[in-house]
Motif scaffolding. Sequence first.
Motif, PDB file in Angstrom:
ATOM      1  N   ARG A  62      11.849 -20.156   6.921  1.00  0.00           N
ATOM      2  CA  ARG A  62      11.821 -20.936   5.944  1.00  0.00           C
ATOM      3  C   ARG A  62      12.867 -21.641   5.071  1.00  0.00           C
ATOM      4  N   THR A  64      13.303 -25.526   2.963  1.00  0.00           N
ATOM      5  CA  THR A  64      13.244 -26.411   2.885  1.00  0.00           C
ATOM      6  C   THR A  64      13.398 -28.218   3.457  1.00  0.00           C
ATOM      7  N   ASN A  73       8.799 -27.221   0.221  1.00  0.00           N
ATOM      8  CA  ASN A  73       8.902 -26.045   1.208  1.00  0.00           C
ATOM      9  C   ASN A  73       8.184 -26.122   2.852  1.00  0.00           C
ATOM     10  N   ILE A  74       9.034 -25.559   3.954  1.00  0.00           N
ATOM     11  CA  ILE A  74       8.103 -25.028   5.321  1.00  0.00           C
ATOM     12  C   ILE A  74       8.851 -23.815   5.535  1.00  0.00           C
ATOM     13  N   GLY A  90       4.189 -26.524   5.388  1.00  0.00           N
ATOM     14  CA  GLY A  90       4.407 -27.057   4.867  1.00  0.00           C
ATOM     15  C   GLY A  90       3.698 -27.140   3.252  1.00  0.00           C
TER      16      GLY A  90
END
Length: 151
Positions: A62, A64, A73-74, A90
Amino acid sequence: MLRAALLVLLLLASVAPAHAAWEYTRWGMTEAQAVTASRRAVRSLPAAERRMMDARVEYRARGTFSVEGLRMNIAFGFDIKSGALACVSGRGVAAQGDVLRQRLISRFGPPEFDDQHPRSGEQDIGWTTPDKIDLVVTSAGFTLLHCAPGY
């Protein structure tokens, strides 16, 4: 002339579409490849922080994602058997929902559905080809799930 036109058509048909991926990654990448492709904007998660998306996909990285006024945020989901990148999730603020929507349209064309729910104000946007993409925008923010075909 006809032969040249047929050759051009065959070449165009054989060109792989640019869609089989999420931004800087390609479906099937390993965790290490995806982290490297992110230029370290994404990090691998320790085992204690990993979580299952469903029975086949585990979130293992994870970070950004920021580009052209979009920030979210991913999380990267990998197939638990093959280790291949299968999905990207996301989340971001509501004001960025339309920025992401327009970015997806520019890459994948018009969505197959774009439903506005008058009572809740929620907007559901989605594609099933070339990839499965679901974008939900509410007053609280947006949620994206973008998966490779078959996931």
